[in-house]
Motif scaffolding. Structure first.
Motif, mmCIF file in Angstrom:
data_model
loop_
_atom_site.group_PDB
_atom_site.id
_atom_site.type_symbol
_atom_site.label_atom_id
_atom_site.label_comp_id
_atom_site.label_asym_id
_atom_site.label_seq_id
_atom_site.Cartn_x
_atom_site.Cartn_y
_atom_site.Cartn_z
ATOM 1 N N ASP A 216 0.848 -1.183 0.000
ATOM 2 C CA ASP A 216 0.000 0.000 0.000
ATOM 3 C C ASP A 216 0.886 1.237 0.000
ATOM 4 O O ASP A 216 0.901 2.026 0.946
ATOM 5 C CB ASP A 216 -0.931 -0.020 1.224
ATOM 6 C CG ASP A 216 -1.952 1.105 1.178
ATOM 7 O OD1 ASP A 216 -2.228 1.609 0.064
ATOM 8 O OD2 ASP A 216 -2.460 1.482 2.240
ATOM 9 N N GLU B 267 3.175 -0.704 -10.970
ATOM 10 C CA GLU B 267 2.353 0.360 -10.410
ATOM 11 C C GLU B 267 0.886 -0.054 -10.522
ATOM 12 O O GLU B 267 0.424 -0.459 -11.588
ATOM 13 C CB GLU B 267 2.601 1.645 -11.193
ATOM 14 C CG GLU B 267 2.034 2.870 -10.573
ATOM 15 C CD GLU B 267 2.565 4.127 -11.247
ATOM 16 O OE1 GLU B 267 2.569 5.157 -10.580
ATOM 17 O OE2 GLU B 267 2.973 4.066 -12.416
ATOM 18 N N PRO C 242 -3.383 0.880 -9.330
ATOM 19 C CA PRO C 242 -4.238 2.032 -9.008
ATOM 20 C C PRO C 242 -4.181 2.369 -7.515
ATOM 21 O O PRO C 242 -3.792 1.543 -6.687
ATOM 22 C CB PRO C 242 -5.646 1.548 -9.386
ATOM 23 C CG PRO C 242 -5.438 0.405 -10.328
ATOM 24 C CD PRO C 242 -4.121 -0.221 -9.947
ATOM 25 N N ASP C 243 -4.584 3.563 -7.192
ATOM 26 C CA ASP C 243 -4.690 4.037 -5.813
ATOM 27 C C ASP C 243 -3.349 4.060 -5.081
ATOM 28 O O ASP C 243 -3.295 3.832 -3.861
ATOM 29 C CB ASP C 243 -5.706 3.204 -5.020
ATOM 30 C CG ASP C 243 -7.101 3.266 -5.634
ATOM 31 O OD1 ASP C 243 -7.474 4.364 -6.107
ATOM 32 O OD2 ASP C 243 -7.786 2.236 -5.647
ATOM 33 N N GLY C 244 -2.251 4.297 -5.808
ATOM 34 C CA GLY C 244 -0.951 4.438 -5.160
ATOM 35 C C GLY C 244 -0.385 3.168 -4.574
ATOM 36 O O GLY C 244 0.409 3.214 -3.638
ATOM 37 N N ARG C 245 -0.781 2.026 -5.116
ATOM 38 C CA ARG C 245 -0.296 0.737 -4.622
ATOM 39 C C ARG C 245 0.752 0.179 -5.587
ATOM 40 O O ARG C 245 0.854 0.617 -6.728
ATOM 41 C CB ARG C 245 -1.466 -0.249 -4.480
ATOM 42 C CG ARG C 245 -2.464 0.193 -3.401
ATOM 43 C CD ARG C 245 -3.621 -0.770 -3.249
ATOM 44 N NE ARG C 245 -3.252 -2.168 -3.169
ATOM 45 C CZ ARG C 245 -2.741 -2.774 -2.082
ATOM 46 N NH1 ARG C 245 -2.549 -2.097 -0.985
ATOM 47 N NH2 ARG C 245 -2.441 -4.057 -2.109
ATOM 48 N N LYS D 105 5.593 7.179 3.780
ATOM 49 C CA LYS D 105 4.441 7.919 3.221
ATOM 50 C C LYS D 105 4.040 9.035 4.167
ATOM 51 O O LYS D 105 3.711 10.131 3.727
ATOM 52 C CB LYS D 105 3.256 6.973 3.000
ATOM 53 C CG LYS D 105 3.435 6.110 1.784
ATOM 54 C CD LYS D 105 2.288 5.202 1.443
ATOM 55 C CE LYS D 105 1.043 5.324 2.209
ATOM 56 N NZ LYS D 105 -0.006 4.383 1.810
#
Length: 173
Positions: free
Chosen positions: A34, A123, A125-128, A170
């Motif tokens: 994540d 890579e 979606p949603d920065g995962r 993050k």
């Protein structure tokens, strides 16, 4: 194909898939994180970050060389309670920034089990990010030795620690 799916006991971390192909002496490892691909990449190429997550919790890491670029090399020593327990090394064959690392992986205590490893950073979606690692060894006996050496524990505990490290990175952005 022999597949192991693991899940952290606390359910805080996603599962890891470890597959041993019955027809080819390979091991394929898949784990999703994540975190954006750039952070997962940094955690693999920056030695100060690598030391914080790689391997089982009971093992520390002393890095002698960490040059993760095409034509580079690495060498590190695993330690437990201040004593050397294993020595690892490899040559870096190809680095495509944020996408792929191709390297050899050697374990001095088991010289017959050198592998050619390719790590793919996908890579999502949603920065995962999905990390896929494929290790190819010379024969099934060498692969069995790798699997029996505690690799599954080291991979799972290491990736759990990587999840925690990435969460902190993050938060620092």
């Amino acid at each position: 194909m022999s597949t192991t799916h693991t899940q952290n006991h606390a359910q805080r971390h996603p599962g890891t898939t470890i597959e041993a192909d019955p027809d080819v002496p390979t091991v394929r490892i898949v784990r999703e994180f994540d975190a954006p691909r750039e952070l997962v990449w940094r955690a693999h190429v920056e030695p100060d970050l690598v030391k914080q997550w790689m391997g089982p919790h009971s093992i520390g890491m002393d890095i002698d060389v960490w040059d993760l670029r095409t034509g580079g090399e690495y060498r590190y020593t695993a330690t437990r309670d201040g004593e050397e327990v294993a020595h690892f090394y490899g040559a870096v064959h190809r680095v495509d920034e944020h996408e792929r690392i191709v390297q050899t992986f050697g374990f001095e205590e088991m010289p017959e089990a050198v592998s050619l490893d390719t790590l793919f950073f996908h890579e999502l979606p949603d920065g995962r990010t999905r990390l896929e690692a494929l290790s190819v060894v010379y024969d099934f006996e060498s692969r069995a030795g790798m699997l029996a050496s505690g690799m599954e524990v080291g991979v799972n505990e290491g990736y759990d620690a990587l999840d925690d490290l990435l969460a902190g990175l993050k938060a620092d952005e």
